[in-house]
Design an enzyme around this catalytic site. Sequence first.
Site, PDB file in Angstrom:
ATOM      1  N   ASP A   5       0.859  -1.181   0.000  1.00  0.00           N
ATOM      2  CA  ASP A   5       0.000   0.000   0.000  1.00  0.00           C
ATOM      3  C   ASP A   5       0.897   1.232   0.000  1.00  0.00           C
ATOM      4  O   ASP A   5       1.792   1.332   0.846  1.00  0.00           O
ATOM      5  CB  ASP A   5      -0.788  -0.044   1.326  1.00  0.00           C
ATOM      6  CG  ASP A   5      -2.198   0.417   1.201  1.00  0.00           C
ATOM      7  OD1 ASP A   5      -2.422   1.424   0.535  1.00  0.00           O
ATOM      8  OD2 ASP A   5      -3.068  -0.235   1.802  1.00  0.00           O
ATOM      9  N   ASP A  49      -3.391   4.236  -2.553  1.00  0.00           N
ATOM     10  CA  ASP A  49      -4.419   4.748  -1.643  1.00  0.00           C
ATOM     11  C   ASP A  49      -5.099   5.990  -2.241  1.00  0.00           C
ATOM     12  O   ASP A  49      -4.417   6.874  -2.793  1.00  0.00           O
ATOM     13  CB  ASP A  49      -3.722   5.116  -0.319  1.00  0.00           C
ATOM     14  CG  ASP A  49      -4.699   5.436   0.791  1.00  0.00           C
ATOM     15  OD1 ASP A  49      -5.525   4.565   1.109  1.00  0.00           O
ATOM     16  OD2 ASP A  49      -4.633   6.558   1.335  1.00  0.00           O
ATOM     17  N   GLU A  83      -7.189   2.512  -5.366  1.00  0.00           N
ATOM     18  CA  GLU A  83      -8.380   2.807  -4.573  1.00  0.00           C
ATOM     19  C   GLU A  83      -8.920   4.126  -5.106  1.00  0.00           C
ATOM     20  O   GLU A  83      -8.351   5.186  -4.870  1.00  0.00           O
ATOM     21  CB  GLU A  83      -8.054   2.932  -3.089  1.00  0.00           C
ATOM     22  CG  GLU A  83      -9.331   3.088  -2.293  1.00  0.00           C
ATOM     23  CD  GLU A  83      -9.154   3.679  -0.903  1.00  0.00           C
ATOM     24  OE1 GLU A  83     -10.020   3.440  -0.058  1.00  0.00           O
ATOM     25  OE2 GLU A  83      -8.173   4.401  -0.654  1.00  0.00           O
ATOM     26  N   HIS A 111     -10.302  -3.618   5.132  1.00  0.00           N
ATOM     27  CA  HIS A 111     -10.116  -3.017   6.454  1.00  0.00           C
ATOM     28  C   HIS A 111     -10.964  -1.767   6.640  1.00  0.00           C
ATOM     29  O   HIS A 111     -10.950  -1.181   7.717  1.00  0.00           O
ATOM     30  CB  HIS A 111      -8.634  -2.685   6.660  1.00  0.00           C
ATOM     31  CG  HIS A 111      -8.171  -1.601   5.738  1.00  0.00           C
ATOM     32  ND1 HIS A 111      -7.959  -1.805   4.396  1.00  0.00           N
ATOM     33  CD2 HIS A 111      -7.919  -0.283   5.955  1.00  0.00           C
ATOM     34  CE1 HIS A 111      -7.584  -0.673   3.826  1.00  0.00           C
ATOM     35  NE2 HIS A 111      -7.550   0.265   4.758  1.00  0.00           N
ATOM     36  N   ASP A 112     -11.662  -1.321   5.590  1.00  0.00           N
ATOM     37  CA  ASP A 112     -12.454  -0.091   5.679  1.00  0.00           C
ATOM     38  C   ASP A 112     -13.947  -0.336   5.781  1.00  0.00           C
ATOM     39  O   ASP A 112     -14.725   0.613   5.784  1.00  0.00           O
ATOM     40  CB  ASP A 112     -12.201   0.789   4.436  1.00  0.00           C
ATOM     41  CG  ASP A 112     -10.871   1.509   4.504  1.00  0.00           C
ATOM     42  OD1 ASP A 112     -10.388   1.756   5.629  1.00  0.00           O
ATOM     43  OD2 ASP A 112     -10.313   1.821   3.443  1.00  0.00           O
TER      44      ASP A 112
HETATM   45  C1  NOJ Z   1      -8.044   4.698   2.417  1.00  0.00           C
HETATM   46  C2  NOJ Z   1      -7.604   3.675   3.399  1.00  0.00           C
HETATM   47  O1  NOJ Z   1      -8.052   2.421   2.981  1.00  0.00           O
HETATM   48  C3  NOJ Z   1      -8.183   4.091   4.731  1.00  0.00           C
HETATM   49  O2  NOJ Z   1      -8.007   3.102   5.697  1.00  0.00           O
HETATM   50  C4  NOJ Z   1      -7.531   5.400   5.129  1.00  0.00           C
HETATM   51  O3  NOJ Z   1      -8.142   5.871   6.313  1.00  0.00           O
HETATM   52  C5  NOJ Z   1      -7.714   6.458   4.048  1.00  0.00           C
HETATM   53  N1  NOJ Z   1      -7.435   5.946   2.746  1.00  0.00           N
HETATM   54  C6  NOJ Z   1      -6.784   7.622   4.268  1.00  0.00           C
HETATM   55  O4  NOJ Z   1      -5.485   7.261   3.917  1.00  0.00           O
END
Ligand code: NOJ
Length: 539
Positions: A102, A198, A259, A318-319
Site C-alpha cells: 500500500d 491509496d 483505490e 479493512h475499511d
Molecule cells: C483509504 C484507506 O483504505 C483508509 O483506511 C484510510 O483511512 C484512508 N485511505 C486515508 O489514507
Amino acid sequence: MLTDTKHKWWQSTVFYEIYMASFQDGNGDGIGDFKGLTSRLDYLQDLGVNGLWITPFYPSPKVDNGYDVADYFNVDPDFGSLEDFDHFIEKAHARGIRVIIDVVLNHVSTEHAWFREAVSNPESKYRDYFFFQDEPNGWESFFGGSAWEKEPDGTQVYYHKFAPEQADLNWQNKAVRDDMLRVLKFWLDRGVDGFRLDVINFLSCNGIGEENLHRDSKGRQIHDHDIDQPGIYDCISEICDFVRDYSARRGKESFLVGEVGHEELSKLAPYQRDDLLDVVFNFNLGSMGSFDIGEIHGQLVAMEDQLVGLPTIFFNSHDMARSMSRLCHDNAEQAAALAALTLMAKGVSFLYFGEEIGMPDYIPQSVSEMQDVQAVNHYQLALAEGKSISEAYDKALEECRDKSRLYMQWNDDKFSGFSRSTPWIGETAPNNLPKVEEQINDPDSLWHWYKTLIALRRDNPALNFGNYDILSLEKGLLTFARRRQNKIIHIQINFSDQKHPVNHNPSHEVLASKGLDLGEPDYLLPFGTLITREVQDVC
Ligand code: NOJ
C-alpha cells in the site's frame, strides 16, 4: 472483453489483504509484524492464495493506523525492520506468492520531515509541498468536520482531506511528484510486485478552487471540486508510466490497483485504462450495505458493459464491516455462496484476512475501546452537535472501521496468536468466534470450501481469463459460465432461501458442490453451489 494476448500474472492471482497489526505477532508485543507474517506464509500457501496486499507498515504515529506515513523509506519498529521486510519478500517469492504494498501518495503524517520543515521554516521549499492559506474554504474532511487546521505556532491553516494529522500534498508541485516516484523506486528495488494506490483519485492536482456546494441525503458534503480534479489522469498516468517502465527495465511486470474513492461504476471506470490503473477497486459491488442478489447481478452485468479489462471482486476490506455480519447475518451457508461468487466471477479476487473462516464484526462496547480515528471524530462531532452519549456512540459505531480489524482468530487462546491483546483492540471480543485451527481440522468447514474454490480458480484458465458465456439470475439462482477455448466452467449459486432445481448435465465433470440434493430433478439447497466443467469437442 479479454483477449488471449493480454494475459498478465495478476489475472491468475488470488489476492489476500493483510492488515498488518492484526494478522500475526512475531515478537510478543501484541502487534502483528513481518516476523509473524513470515511465519504464516506456510498457512497462506496451504490456503492457496498467491498474492498478498500489505497495508502500510512505514514509520508512523498511526493516527490512522499507518495511513499517516512519517517516513516512506523504512519499516515502523512495531512491524519490524527493513531486513525483516526483505526476508519476508524473499520467503513469499520462494513460495510463489507475490506481494503488493500500500502506498499513500495523497498525504503525509504531520510528523513527516517535509511537514515539520514546512511549518518550522515558512521560507523552506517544503512550504509548497502542502496547501497553506490564511483562511479555510468550506471543504470538509472525509473523517468529518473542516478540512483545514491551524498550523502549530503559525498564523495560517493547512489542508487535510482526512485527519488533521494527515496533511495533503500539493501534486501540482513537480518536486512532490519526483519525490514520490523515488519512493516507488525504492520499494520496487526491494522486490515488491506492485502497489495498491491509496485514494488515488484524491490527489490535489489543481489546487484549492471552487467551493463544494452540494450535500447528499445524509447531509454529507459532495466532493465536487476536491477530488477527481482536472489533471488527475495525467498525474496518475505519470505514476503508472514510471512504475511500468522501471519494472520493465528490470524484466518485471508490476501490478497497479487503485483505490478510487467512489461507489458508482461510472466514476470508477474511467480510471481503468491501459495508460492508467490495471484495475480499480469496485466499491460499486464490494461495499454494498446489505445483501441483494438482484443488485449484485446488475453490477456484474454493468461491469461487463462498462469496464475495460477486469473488475475486482471483493466484499471485505479493512475499511468496511465484514461481509459475514454486514451481508450474511452470520449465516455460514450464505457466506459460502458469497465465497463462490467472489472466486468464480470474472475479475481479480481480493480476500481479506479472516474471511476464510467467516470472522464476524468486532463490536467495541464503548468509544474508549475504539481505535479508529474516523469513529472517534464522529463521536466528538455528534457530542458537539448536542447528541446524547448513547446517540454519539451509535454514530461512532456506524462509522467505526475497527469492526473488521480484530486480530486473526488462529486458535482458542484468548488472544489467539498474539501474546496479549493488541494495545488497541479486542479486550471485549467474545470467545466463541470461529478459529482457523478448528476449521482446518473440519473438512466441511468454510475454510476448506475457500481452499477448494481458490484451487479451482488458480488451476482453470477459464476462471482467470474466460469471458462470460452466460450471466443470468432467475428466482435467486445466479447462473454463469466462463469459457476459454473449448473449456467451459458452469457455475450455479442458489442465493434464495428455497431449494432450486439445478441444471446438472451428466456429461459435465463436477468440480465442486455444496448443498447439492441429487434426485429427479437435482436441486440446490438454499445457498448451495454447483460448479461443473464442460469440454466441447474440437472439430
Ligand atoms: C483509504 C484507506 O483504505 C483508509 O483506511 C484510510 O483511512 C484512508 N485511505 C486515508 O489514507
